[in-house]
Design a protein around this motif. Sequence first.
Motif, short mmCIF file in Angstrom:
data_model
loop_
_atom_site.label_atom_id
_atom_site.label_comp_id
_atom_site.label_asym_id
_atom_site.label_seq_id
_atom_site.Cartn_x
_atom_site.Cartn_y
_atom_site.Cartn_z
N MET A 9 31.83 33.78 50.58
CA MET A 9 32.73 34.52 51.06
C MET A 9 33.04 35.39 49.21
N LYS A 10 33.46 36.17 49.56
CA LYS A 10 34.22 36.41 47.74
C LYS A 10 34.90 36.42 48.04
N LYS A 11 35.18 35.98 46.66
CA LYS A 11 36.73 35.60 46.39
C LYS A 11 37.93 35.84 45.80
N HIS A 12 37.44 37.22 46.02
CA HIS A 12 38.68 38.17 46.33
C HIS A 12 39.20 38.64 47.30
N ASN A 13 38.05 38.51 48.02
CA ASN A 13 38.73 38.78 49.91
C ASN A 13 40.31 38.05 50.07
N LEU A 52 43.04 37.26 48.63
CA LEU A 52 43.53 38.24 48.00
C LEU A 52 44.14 39.77 48.77
N ARG A 53 43.69 39.92 49.54
CA ARG A 53 43.30 40.91 50.55
C ARG A 53 43.11 42.60 48.88
N MET A 54 41.93 42.22 48.32
CA MET A 54 41.16 43.45 47.51
C MET A 54 39.96 44.04 48.49
N LYS A 55 40.00 45.12 47.34
CA LYS A 55 38.42 45.86 47.67
C LYS A 55 38.07 45.87 46.36
N GLU A 56 36.34 45.36 46.85
CA GLU A 56 35.46 45.28 45.29
C GLU A 56 36.55 46.24 43.49
#
Length: 263
Positions: A78-82, A84-88
């Motif tokens: 999983m991408k670390k910012h997922n 945090l409800r953030m998109k790339e």
Amino acid sequence: MIDLFDFLHYLNTNKRDATYSRIIIYLFSHLNEVRTLTITEIAERCFVSPATLTRFCRHFGIASFQSLRESIVSLGTMKKHNGLRMKEQELSNLKDHPEAYLETYGTEIINAINDVLQTIDIKQVDQVLADVYQAKEVVIIGYSSTLELAKELQTSFFLSRKLVFVGETEETQHAFVDELTAESVVIVISSYGSILTRSSNLIRKVTDSSAKSILITQHTQNTVTNLFDLSVNVTKTNYVRIGNYPLSFFLDYFVRRYASLYH
């Protein structure tokens, strides 16, 4: 699929050298290695037996060791910012333009608070509070971040001389709901409706019970909301990026209003 909140809750309520704590710590510290390890190899690294790992899975409602491993591997990819409800693109904007990102993020919070001010029906709120005041028993249900909001509500209501119950585990939530009567009020707090699908059996018990069931939520289009006796939407728009700010603001007002009416 594992429940990350349950794992973290266990870590926060048990000593680090407890058997299950050691297992969780090892799994979380070796997300990428777990994919290639057998149950015996993981057990050896945690200084437990394979049977203990099997019991560990059952304790957290995981069907098998294979399911556990697949979930841990999924966490590792999983991408670390997922979370945090953030998109790339947002992550890139925040990195390169922190001041601008802070301004837009703050503006969204302000807009959400204004949405609450325009959406809330004070008469509806007062009726809910009257139900709470008159109820023989009040149970509040939340999950993850909304569970923390529920616990804050519990403290605030107690300071206004109203004892309410909050189940911190799914087991206690089911136990509380099983004991509801027609003189009870049960409040479910949900940001985006995830608890309505994640804990569908529990929610079905809530809405089928003789108690008055109330859902307090940010804007959600989940059809299950129609099963509650009353649904209080605190916003008209879904604010995914900012999390629980609208709910937190409303619930703070909610208990202050109760104190003003019934203290």
